[in-house]
Design an enzyme around this catalytic site. Sequence first.
Site, PDB file in Angstrom:
ATOM      1  N   GLU A 118      35.224 -10.821 -25.887  1.00 26.20           N
ATOM      2  CA  GLU A 118      34.518 -10.821 -24.602  1.00 26.20           C
ATOM      3  C   GLU A 118      33.082 -10.377 -24.839  1.00 26.20           C
ATOM      4  O   GLU A 118      32.739  -9.920 -25.937  1.00 26.20           O
ATOM      5  CB  GLU A 118      35.242  -9.930 -23.578  1.00 26.20           C
ATOM      6  CG  GLU A 118      36.554 -10.555 -23.112  1.00 26.20           C
ATOM      7  CD  GLU A 118      37.349  -9.711 -22.125  1.00 26.20           C
ATOM      8  OE1 GLU A 118      36.869  -8.644 -21.711  1.00 26.20           O
ATOM      9  OE2 GLU A 118      38.462 -10.134 -21.775  1.00 26.20           O
ATOM     10  N   HIS A 233      30.260  -9.008 -11.742  1.00 25.98           N
ATOM     11  CA  HIS A 233      30.746  -9.955 -12.738  1.00 25.98           C
ATOM     12  C   HIS A 233      30.022 -11.274 -12.514  1.00 25.98           C
ATOM     13  O   HIS A 233      29.949 -11.763 -11.387  1.00 25.98           O
ATOM     14  CB  HIS A 233      32.265 -10.147 -12.574  1.00 25.98           C
ATOM     15  CG  HIS A 233      32.911 -10.733 -13.785  1.00 25.98           C
ATOM     16  ND1 HIS A 233      32.689 -12.029 -14.174  1.00 25.98           N
ATOM     17  CD2 HIS A 233      33.748 -10.197 -14.707  1.00 25.98           C
ATOM     18  CE1 HIS A 233      33.383 -12.266 -15.288  1.00 25.98           C
ATOM     19  NE2 HIS A 233      34.035 -11.166 -15.629  1.00 25.98           N
ATOM     20  N   ARG A 278      27.147  -7.888 -19.636  1.00 19.10           N
ATOM     21  CA  ARG A 278      27.474  -8.452 -18.322  1.00 19.10           C
ATOM     22  C   ARG A 278      26.332  -8.329 -17.311  1.00 19.10           C
ATOM     23  O   ARG A 278      26.108  -9.214 -16.496  1.00 19.10           O
ATOM     24  CB  ARG A 278      28.711  -7.712 -17.808  1.00 19.10           C
ATOM     25  CG  ARG A 278      29.473  -8.451 -16.780  1.00 19.10           C
ATOM     26  CD  ARG A 278      30.785  -7.746 -16.531  1.00 19.10           C
ATOM     27  NE  ARG A 278      31.811  -8.175 -17.449  1.00 19.10           N
ATOM     28  CZ  ARG A 278      33.073  -7.753 -17.393  1.00 19.10           C
ATOM     29  NH1 ARG A 278      33.436  -6.897 -16.467  1.00 19.10           N
ATOM     30  NH2 ARG A 278      33.963  -8.184 -18.243  1.00 19.10           N
ATOM     31  N   HIS A 337      32.460  -6.113  -9.117  1.00 20.57           N
ATOM     32  CA  HIS A 337      33.688  -6.174  -9.925  1.00 20.57           C
ATOM     33  C   HIS A 337      34.207  -4.794 -10.324  1.00 20.57           C
ATOM     34  O   HIS A 337      35.408  -4.577 -10.373  1.00 20.57           O
ATOM     35  CB  HIS A 337      33.386  -7.011 -11.165  1.00 20.57           C
ATOM     36  CG  HIS A 337      34.549  -7.201 -12.087  1.00 20.57           C
ATOM     37  ND1 HIS A 337      35.705  -7.848 -11.699  1.00 20.57           N
ATOM     38  CD2 HIS A 337      34.734  -6.838 -13.385  1.00 20.57           C
ATOM     39  CE1 HIS A 337      36.553  -7.874 -12.727  1.00 20.57           C
ATOM     40  NE2 HIS A 337      36.003  -7.255 -13.746  1.00 20.57           N
ATOM     41  N   ARG A 372      29.465  -1.138 -18.043  1.00 22.91           N
ATOM     42  CA  ARG A 372      30.733  -1.063 -18.788  1.00 22.91           C
ATOM     43  C   ARG A 372      30.888  -2.228 -19.743  1.00 22.91           C
ATOM     44  O   ARG A 372      30.644  -3.383 -19.381  1.00 22.91           O
ATOM     45  CB  ARG A 372      31.891  -1.074 -17.790  1.00 22.91           C
ATOM     46  CG  ARG A 372      33.258  -1.077 -18.414  1.00 22.91           C
ATOM     47  CD  ARG A 372      34.310  -1.111 -17.329  1.00 22.91           C
ATOM     48  NE  ARG A 372      34.216  -2.315 -16.549  1.00 22.91           N
ATOM     49  CZ  ARG A 372      35.031  -3.351 -16.668  1.00 22.91           C
ATOM     50  NH1 ARG A 372      36.024  -3.314 -17.537  1.00 22.91           N
ATOM     51  NH2 ARG A 372      34.892  -4.410 -15.915  1.00 22.91           N
TER      52      ARG A 372
HETATM   53  C1  SIN Z   1      37.045 -10.356 -17.440  1.00 23.87           C
HETATM   54  O1  SIN Z   1      38.136 -10.759 -17.800  1.00 23.87           O
HETATM   55  O2  SIN Z   1      36.004 -10.990 -17.505  1.00 23.87           O
HETATM   56  C2  SIN Z   1      36.985  -8.995 -16.867  1.00 23.87           C
HETATM   57  C3  SIN Z   1      37.341  -8.029 -17.883  1.00 23.87           C
HETATM   58  C4  SIN Z   1      36.883  -6.712 -17.441  1.00 23.87           C
HETATM   59  O3  SIN Z   1      36.437  -6.572 -16.293  1.00 23.87           O
HETATM   60  O4  SIN Z   1      36.878  -5.806 -18.256  1.00 23.87           O
END
Ligand code: SIN
Length: 513
Positions: A118, A233, A278, A337, A372
């Site tokens: 990620e 998000h 993010r 988010h 985060r």
């Molecule tokens: C996501 O799956 O993009 C969210 C994961 C997260 O919020 O840590």
Amino acid sequence: MSVDVQDLAGRPVIIGGGIAGLMTALHLAPEPVLLLSRSLLGADVSSAWAQGGLAASLGDDDDPALHLSDTLAAGDGLCDADAARRIVYAAPGPIEDLARLGVRFDRTPEGALTLGLEAAHSRRRIVHAGGDGSGREVMRGLVAAVRSTPTIAVVEDIEARRLAVEDGRVTGVLARCSTGPVFLATVRVILATGGIGGLFHDSTNPLGSCGHGLALAARAGATLADLEFIQFHPTALDGPGRPMPLISEAVRGEGATIVDETGRRFLHGVRGAELAPRDIVARAVWRHLADGHRVFLDVRKKPGATFAQQFPTIASACNKAGIDPAHDLIPIRPAQHYHMGGVAVDLAGRTSVQGLWACGEVASTGLHGANRLASNSLTEAVVCARWVAESVAASPQHRGKPAMASDLPPPDPRPVRPLLSHALGVTRDGEGLKEAARALLLLFQRHDTASDSAAVGLMIAIAALQRRESRGAHFRTDFPHHAAGARRSQITLDTAVAAARELASSPTPESVS
Ligand code: SIN
């Protein structure tokens, strides 16, 4: 309600039935504990909606030091480095605990954990369960474990309305259940109430996540930290549905790109592009939308044909919205988010109020800093739940003082939503924050059903106003750069109200700085 709560006086009371609350209850066993859930256990909690999984340095090419360095970089200079180090180094352990409790993690044919990528992670280190249904699977395992633990008394359809505090110590919880108000005498309360998405129009959280634990803690006199840092998000499915369906960052981890209506990858020039931290991706998408473009996620080439199999929850949400991801671009926009801020705690979850602990999203340990790192939150919840339980178990145990239960109306966040959505979004500015703070102060002072949500919004607005810089998820168009010597912020309800009153009476730019 099947248990008589009056018979359970003196037990530690856990407020909230998401991953943090359930893990804390399980770690406290065999000590008897009372767990309060607003709905059926496991329903309507953010944890169950988590698509991302748990971040832990488990790969052969990984190391906790790398996980730490990614966490600190994403946190943009504001993480508590010691808390972050202790949490990421402890991260692999609870994954084994969860597997032992029956959680079925995704594995290779050889049985090793599958590790996903990620944004802003330098290694593949996200452990998933059920593809993009990680939260659902972890919750399934935990709910089953809690239900089969006789010392955990679960009360459903109950909502905590106030904490009783005497001489700075918790003495009980005033709650409302289906039969009316109840007072639960206890000197040990653990908040595990989740986040604040219900205070925004556009959020990926369940509507009921509206800062309820922050209001309980603040009214009890607790100190809160880093409230201005709210994560948006970048890829929520842009359709009429509220809450907004999330399109996991893991999809970009598998190669999906972000494009506009002309097909241009406008993040191409940004370091890290679609996998930049993010906050950076969210701001780029936000600005492109504000410039009049439409923004989409393109999964057609990558992940391509395997998309629906790899991401069944997201594929189903797209199909419900009439989008076929194999052929169509997926419209996206940023949505609230996660809340990096929360009740200020140490690593044992202790707040500034004696007898009050907090765990999970409602708490602020300092792990996340200003932004985060993806999938660090479930990790934080499961790591800290053990430490919280150890601290609760070691604290003085006696029955709280019984008291009369008075009735309080259920909180209503609706009047607060437009104010926070407008002033505390992806970008902020001083004038908008001041206007919101004044309006929130008036709502708070009405002492009606919007008062708790207004208290939470007010503390966030004042914290955002007092941070005269941009950092991580907090971007001020009037202070677009880092300030030297920045620190984590702290606030109480009293200091926020005092600052807002001063602002209302002398509206100069310096009045709340
Ligand atoms: C996501 O799956 O993009 C969210 C994961 C997260 O919020 O840590």
